[in-house]
Design a protein around this motif. Structure first.
Motif, PDB file in Angstrom:
ATOM      1  N   LEU A   3     -15.687   4.489   7.289  1.00 23.04           N
ATOM      2  CA  LEU A   3     -14.589   5.403   7.012  1.00 23.04           C
ATOM      3  C   LEU A   3     -13.452   4.633   6.340  1.00 23.04           C
ATOM      4  O   LEU A   3     -13.104   3.537   6.759  1.00 23.04           O
ATOM      5  N   ASN A   4     -12.898   5.179   5.315  1.00 22.64           N
ATOM      6  CA  ASN A   4     -11.818   4.537   4.570  1.00 22.64           C
ATOM      7  C   ASN A   4     -10.539   4.520   5.421  1.00 22.64           C
ATOM      8  O   ASN A   4     -10.107   5.554   5.927  1.00 22.64           O
ATOM      9  N   LYS A   5      -9.928   3.346   5.572  1.00 22.38           N
ATOM     10  CA  LYS A   5      -8.710   3.222   6.366  1.00 22.38           C
ATOM     11  C   LYS A   5      -7.580   4.075   5.804  1.00 22.38           C
ATOM     12  O   LYS A   5      -6.792   4.644   6.553  1.00 22.38           O
ATOM     13  N   ASN A   6      -7.488   4.149   4.497  1.00 18.91           N
ATOM     14  CA  ASN A   6      -6.415   4.937   3.887  1.00 18.91           C
ATOM     15  C   ASN A   6      -6.499   6.398   4.305  1.00 18.91           C
ATOM     16  O   ASN A   6      -5.482   7.024   4.600  1.00 18.91           O
ATOM     17  N   LEU A   7      -7.712   6.949   4.331  1.00 18.96           N
ATOM     18  CA  LEU A   7      -7.880   8.351   4.724  1.00 18.96           C
ATOM     19  C   LEU A   7      -7.532   8.561   6.192  1.00 18.96           C
ATOM     20  O   LEU A   7      -6.950   9.583   6.554  1.00 18.96           O
ATOM     21  N   VAL A   8      -7.884   7.600   7.028  1.00 14.29           N
ATOM     22  CA  VAL A   8      -7.558   7.704   8.448  1.00 14.29           C
ATOM     23  C   VAL A   8      -6.045   7.675   8.646  1.00 14.29           C
ATOM     24  O   VAL A   8      -5.491   8.490   9.397  1.00 14.29           O
ATOM     25  N   TYR A   9      -5.369   6.758   7.955  1.00 13.54           N
ATOM     26  CA  TYR A   9      -3.914   6.664   8.093  1.00 13.54           C
ATOM     27  C   TYR A   9      -3.219   7.906   7.542  1.00 13.54           C
ATOM     28  O   TYR A   9      -2.236   8.382   8.118  1.00 13.54           O
ATOM     29  N   ILE A  10      -3.704   8.444   6.451  1.00  9.60           N
ATOM     30  CA  ILE A  10      -3.112   9.658   5.883  1.00  9.60           C
ATOM     31  C   ILE A  10      -3.313  10.837   6.836  1.00  9.60           C
ATOM     32  O   ILE A  10      -2.384  11.625   7.076  1.00  9.60           O
ATOM     33  N   ALA A  11      -4.512  10.974   7.398  1.00 10.25           N
ATOM     34  CA  ALA A  11      -4.774  12.055   8.347  1.00 10.25           C
ATOM     35  C   ALA A  11      -3.914  11.902   9.603  1.00 10.25           C
ATOM     36  O   ALA A  11      -3.374  12.889  10.130  1.00 10.25           O
ATOM     37  N   LEU A  12      -3.764  10.671  10.067  1.00 10.83           N
ATOM     38  CA  LEU A  12      -2.934  10.415  11.238  1.00 10.83           C
ATOM     39  C   LEU A  12      -1.470  10.740  10.960  1.00 10.83           C
ATOM     40  O   LEU A  12      -0.777  11.325  11.810  1.00 10.83           O
ATOM     41  N   ILE A  68       3.963   3.685  12.418  1.00 13.11           N
ATOM     42  CA  ILE A  68       2.965   2.617  12.345  1.00 13.11           C
ATOM     43  C   ILE A  68       1.874   2.977  11.340  1.00 13.11           C
ATOM     44  O   ILE A  68       1.427   2.133  10.555  1.00 13.11           O
ATOM     45  N   ALA A  69       1.431   4.236  11.355  1.00 15.05           N
ATOM     46  CA  ALA A  69       0.398   4.661  10.408  1.00 15.05           C
ATOM     47  C   ALA A  69       0.911   4.580   8.974  1.00 15.05           C
ATOM     48  O   ALA A  69       0.180   4.145   8.071  1.00 15.05           O
ATOM     49  N   GLY A  70       2.151   4.979   8.750  1.00 18.21           N
ATOM     50  CA  GLY A  70       2.714   4.887   7.399  1.00 18.21           C
ATOM     51  C   GLY A  70       2.874   3.462   6.927  1.00 18.21           C
ATOM     52  O   GLY A  70       2.549   3.131   5.781  1.00 18.21           O
ATOM     53  N   PHE A  71       3.345   2.599   7.813  1.00 17.37           N
ATOM     54  CA  PHE A  71       3.506   1.201   7.444  1.00 17.37           C
ATOM     55  C   PHE A  71       2.146   0.536   7.246  1.00 17.37           C
ATOM     56  O   PHE A  71       1.970  -0.295   6.344  1.00 17.37           O
ATOM     57  N   SER A  72       1.168   0.903   8.064  1.00 15.74           N
ATOM     58  CA  SER A  72      -0.184   0.357   7.908  1.00 15.74           C
ATOM     59  C   SER A  72      -0.816   0.818   6.604  1.00 15.74           C
ATOM     60  O   SER A  72      -1.536   0.050   5.954  1.00 15.74           O
ATOM     61  N   LEU A  73      -0.573   2.068   6.230  1.00 15.22           N
ATOM     62  CA  LEU A  73      -1.075   2.570   4.955  1.00 15.22           C
ATOM     63  C   LEU A  73      -0.499   1.763   3.806  1.00 15.22           C
ATOM     64  O   LEU A  73      -1.216   1.370   2.884  1.00 15.22           O
TER      65      LEU A  73
END
Length: 105
Positions: A3-12, A68-73
Motif C-alpha cells: 500500500l502506498n504510504k502517501n495514499l494512507v496518509y491522505i486518507a488518514l 502527524i499524518a500531514g507532516f509525514s506525508l
C-alpha cells in the motif's frame, strides 16, 4: 505491491479532518449550552462535562494524528524514511498532552 504510504496518509488526513469538524461543532454547541442552558434540551452538567472534560482530549488526539499524518506525508515526499521518527515523536507528544489535559488541577 504494498500500500502506498502517501495514499494512507491522505486518507488518514481526510478522516481526521472530518472528525475535527464534528468535534469543533460539538465544542461550539456545548459552549453555547453552558452559556445559555435554557435554550438547549441538555442539562447544564451534561454540557459542562462534554465541553470541559471529554472534548479536549479527543480534540488533542484527533488533531495530533491529523498533524502527524500531514507532516509525514510531507516528509515522505522530501526525505525518505523519516516519517517513522515523526510518528514516534508525535505519539510521545500526544500522550504527554493528553496526560496534562486530564491532570487534576
Amino acid at each position: 505491491m504494498g500500500l502506498n504510504k502517501n495514499l494512507v496518509y491522505i486518507a488518514l488526513m481526510d478522516l481526521t479532518a472530518a472528525l475535527l469538524a464534528v468535534l469543533g461543532l460539538m465544542a461550539v454547541f456545548t459552549g453555547y449550552c453552558i452559556s445559555k442552558p435554557r435554550l438547549f434540551p441538555l442539562q447544564y452538567a451534561v454540557c459542562a462535562r462534554l465541553h470541559l472534560d471529554l472534548l479536549p482530549p479527543l480534540a488533542i488526539l484527533v488533531g495530533s494524528v491529523h498533524a502527524i499524518a500531514g507532516f509525514s506525508l510531507w516528509l515522505t515526499r522530501v526525505k525518505k524514511g523519516a516519517d517513522l521518527y515523526i510518528w514516534i515523536f508525535g505519539i510521545a507528544l500526544t500522550s504527554y498532552l493528553i496526560y496534562i489535559s486530564m491532570a487534576e488541577t
